[in-house]
Write a protein that holds these residues in place. Structure first.
Motif, short mmCIF file in Angstrom:
data_model
loop_
_atom_site.label_atom_id
_atom_site.label_comp_id
_atom_site.label_asym_id
_atom_site.label_seq_id
_atom_site.Cartn_x
_atom_site.Cartn_y
_atom_site.Cartn_z
N LEU A 177 2.53 -9.07 -7.11
CA LEU A 177 2.83 -7.78 -6.48
C LEU A 177 3.97 -7.90 -5.49
O LEU A 177 4.89 -7.08 -5.46
N LEU A 178 3.91 -8.92 -4.64
CA LEU A 178 4.98 -9.13 -3.66
C LEU A 178 6.33 -9.30 -4.35
O LEU A 178 7.33 -8.68 -3.96
N GLN A 179 6.36 -10.14 -5.36
CA GLN A 179 7.63 -10.43 -6.04
C GLN A 179 8.17 -9.19 -6.74
O GLN A 179 9.35 -8.85 -6.61
N GLU A 180 7.31 -8.49 -7.47
CA GLU A 180 7.77 -7.38 -8.29
C GLU A 180 8.07 -6.12 -7.48
O GLU A 180 9.04 -5.39 -7.77
N LEU A 235 0.83 -1.20 0.00
CA LEU A 235 0.00 0.00 0.00
C LEU A 235 0.87 1.25 0.00
O LEU A 235 0.62 2.20 -0.77
N SER A 236 1.88 1.26 0.84
CA SER A 236 2.78 2.41 0.91
C SER A 236 3.46 2.65 -0.43
O SER A 236 3.65 3.80 -0.85
N ASN A 237 3.81 1.57 -1.10
CA ASN A 237 4.41 1.68 -2.43
C ASN A 237 3.46 2.36 -3.41
O ASN A 237 3.86 3.23 -4.20
N LYS A 286 13.07 -6.31 -4.94
CA LYS A 286 13.74 -5.08 -4.52
C LYS A 286 14.67 -5.32 -3.34
O LYS A 286 15.79 -4.80 -3.29
N TYR A 287 14.20 -6.11 -2.37
CA TYR A 287 14.98 -6.33 -1.15
C TYR A 287 15.75 -7.66 -1.18
O TYR A 287 16.25 -8.11 -0.16
N LYS A 288 15.81 -8.26 -2.37
CA LYS A 288 16.60 -9.48 -2.61
C LYS A 288 16.17 -10.62 -1.67
O LYS A 288 16.99 -11.37 -1.17
N MET A 289 14.87 -10.73 -1.50
CA MET A 289 14.30 -11.80 -0.68
C MET A 289 13.98 -12.99 -1.58
O MET A 289 12.84 -13.24 -1.97
N GLN A 345 14.68 -1.30 6.64
CA GLN A 345 13.85 -0.44 7.49
C GLN A 345 14.69 0.65 8.16
O GLN A 345 14.16 1.70 8.55
N PHE A 346 15.99 0.41 8.33
CA PHE A 346 16.86 1.38 8.99
C PHE A 346 17.29 2.52 8.07
O PHE A 346 17.92 3.47 8.52
N ASN A 347 16.97 2.40 6.80
CA ASN A 347 17.37 3.42 5.82
C ASN A 347 16.22 4.41 5.65
O ASN A 347 15.21 4.12 5.00
N ASP A 348 16.37 5.60 6.24
CA ASP A 348 15.26 6.56 6.21
C ASP A 348 15.10 7.23 4.85
O ASP A 348 14.22 8.08 4.68
N ASN A 349 15.93 6.87 3.89
CA ASN A 349 15.75 7.37 2.53
C ASN A 349 14.75 6.54 1.74
O ASN A 349 14.39 6.90 0.61
N ASN A 350 14.32 5.41 2.33
CA ASN A 350 13.37 4.54 1.64
C ASN A 350 11.96 4.96 2.03
O ASN A 350 11.44 4.57 3.07
N ASN A 351 11.33 5.75 1.19
CA ASN A 351 10.06 6.38 1.54
C ASN A 351 8.95 5.39 1.79
O ASN A 351 8.10 5.61 2.66
#
Length: 369
Positions: A212-215, A102-104, A220-223, A276-282
Motif C-alpha cells: 500500500l505504501l509503495q503503490e 486512509l485519506s487516499n 506517487k511522491y517519488k520516495m 503538502q504545500f500543494n492544496d490541490n492534492n486532496n
C-alpha cells in the motif's frame, strides 16, 4: 553557503578539515539563502551532548526551497557530512503516512472517515462501541497505547514489535480488547490504534501494508528510498545507537507496522513535505484539517498534530522515536516552510527531546522578521 560554513566551523567545529556542505543539486528547487549563525548555533547546542557517531540529517525548507544539512559527532567533534540520501528509522512519523493512506481511501470513495472499522472485518471485535477510522487516525479511539497481549518486559527489548503478528492482534481484538473510554471523546495517543489502521487498510485492499505504501504514496511522491521493510533498503542505512552510543538492532514490525515501521531519508521526506504545500492534492489537504481539538494550543487532523504558535501561525507536526532513532517534522503550510530532522539518537536517550527543540528552534528562524 560560504558564510554558513564559516560560522559553523568557527562556532562548533574543532577539527573539520573533511567537513562538507550537504547542499544537493538533485532536481529539486534548492535554496540559495545562506544558513545563518543562529541556525548553526542551534544545531550545535542541541547536538553536542549526544554520543560519538550520532548523526543528524536535516532539511530546511524556506518558501518551498530546500537546504540539506548533515552533521555527525566524531570524537567529540561536530562535523559536516553528506547524509541526505541515507536511511533512518522515522518511528511514529509513520503514523502520518498511515493516516494519508486512509485519506487516499476516503478520496477514492472506498470508505468514509465515520465508518465503523467492524464493518470491514471478517471477525467480531469484542466491544459494543463503534470505533471509526477517523478515531484510529486522530487518537480518539479509546484504545490504550499498546495492546495488553504485547508484554514489553517479556519481548526482545531491542526489537519489541517483531513477533506481534496477525494472530496476536486478532486475538486481542476478539477477546482482550478493553477501551480506556468511549471512542470520540478524548485524545489518547495510541500506537495500537495506528497499527490497527494500517492492518485493516491492508485487509480491505487484500495486500500488505508495504505494498500500500509503495503503490499509493512512495511511488506517487517519488520516495525511492522509503520502505517499511528493512530487506528492501537499497541506500545506506545509518546504524541506530543506544543511549550509551553502542549500535542497536533495527526494529521489525508485523501487524502493528502502521504505527512506526517506515525507514526513509530526509530527501524523500522533503518531497512529501513539498507535496503538502500543494492544496490541490486532496488526500494531503484532508489530513491537515482539524478533526479533534485537544486543547487551546493543539488540534489533530489525520495523523498530523496541528500546533498553534505564539506568532499566530500554525504548524502541522509529528515526531518519532525507536530504540536507535529519533525524528521530528514540522511544516508551516501557509508560508511553505518546514524542518525535517532524522537522527540515530535513541528514543531512550535522556536528551532525545533536543531533536524536537532543534526542530522548533530552526523553524522559528525561517519566519519572516
Amino acid at each position: 553557503m560560504k558564510s554558513y560554513l564559516t560560522a559553523l566551523i568557527g562556532l562548533v567545529l574543532s577539527s573539520c578539515s573533511n567537513g562538507q556542505s550537504t547542499i544537493a543539486k538533485n532536481g529539486m528547487e534548492m535554496s540559495t539563502d545562506e544558513i545563518t549563525k543562529e541556525q548553526s548555533e542551534l544545531i550545535y547546542k542541541n547536538t553536542k551532548s549526544f554520543p560519538k557517531n550520532t548523526q543528524l540529517s536535516i532539511a530546511l525548507i524556506k518558501n518551498g526551497k530546500i537546504d540539506f544539512i548533515g552533521v555527525e559527532n566524531r570524537n567529540d567533534t561536530i562535523q559536516l557530512i553528506e547524509n541526505y540520501k541515507d536511511v533512518f528509522e522515522i518511528g511514529s512519523i509513520t503514523k502520518v503516512f498511515t493516516a494519508t493512506l486512509l485519506s487516499n481511501f476516503v478520496t477514492d470513495q472506498k470508505l468514509k472517515l465515520e465508518d465503523n472499522i467492524q464493518d470491514y472485518l471478517d471477525f467480531k471485535i469484542n466491544t459494543d462501541k463503534t470505533i471509526t477510522f477517523k478515531a484510529l487516525a486522530n487518537h480518539t479511539s479509546g484504545l490504550p497505547r499498546l495492546p495488553s497481549n504485547l508484554h514489553l518486559l517479556l519481548v526482545d527489548q531491542d526489537n519489541p514489535y517483531k513477533d506481534y503478528d496477525k494472530e496476536k492482534l486478532t486475538d486481542y481484538l476478539t477477546s482482550k480488547i478493553k477501551l480506556n473510554q468511549d471512542p470520540g471523546i478524548k485524545y489518547e495517543y495510541s500506537n495500537l490504534g495506528a497499527g490497527i489502521l494500517g492492518f485493516e487498510l491492508a485487509i480491505i485492499s487484500n495486500t500488505s501494508y508495504e505494498n500500500l505504501l509503495q503503490e499509493k504514496l512512495f511511488e506517487k511522491y517519488k520516495m525511492t528510498n522509503s520502505t517499511s521493510k528493512k530487506e528492501n533498503i537499497t541506500s545506506n542505512l545509518v546504524k541506530g545507537l543506544k543511549p550509551n552510543g553502542k549500535t542497536t538492532a533495527n526494529w521489525d514490525f508485523d501487524a502493528l507496522a502502521g504505527g512506526g515501521a517506515i525507514f526513509s531519508t530526509v530527501e524523500d521526506l522533503s518531497k512529501f513535505a513539498l507535496a503538502q504545500f500543494n492544496d490541490n492534492n486532496n488526500e494531503l489537504t484532508l489530513t491537515q484539517k482539524p478533526t479533534f481539538k485537544v486543547n487551546k494550543n493543539m488540534s489533530i487532523g489525520l495523523g498530523w498534530h496541528i500546533l498553534k504558535r505564539k506568532n499566530g501561525r500554525e504548524l502541522i507536526w509529528h515526531n518519532g522515536g525507536t530504540g536507535g532513532y529519533s525524528s521530528s517534522m514540522a511544516l508551516d503550510i501557509e508560508n511553505r516552510n518546514g524542518i525535517i530532522i532524522l537522527s540515530n539518537v535513541s528514543a531512550y536517550n535522556k536528551e532525545m527531546g533536543n531533536i524536537d527543540q532543534l526542530c522548533f528552534g530552526l523553524i522559528k528562524t525561517l519566519d519572516d522578521k
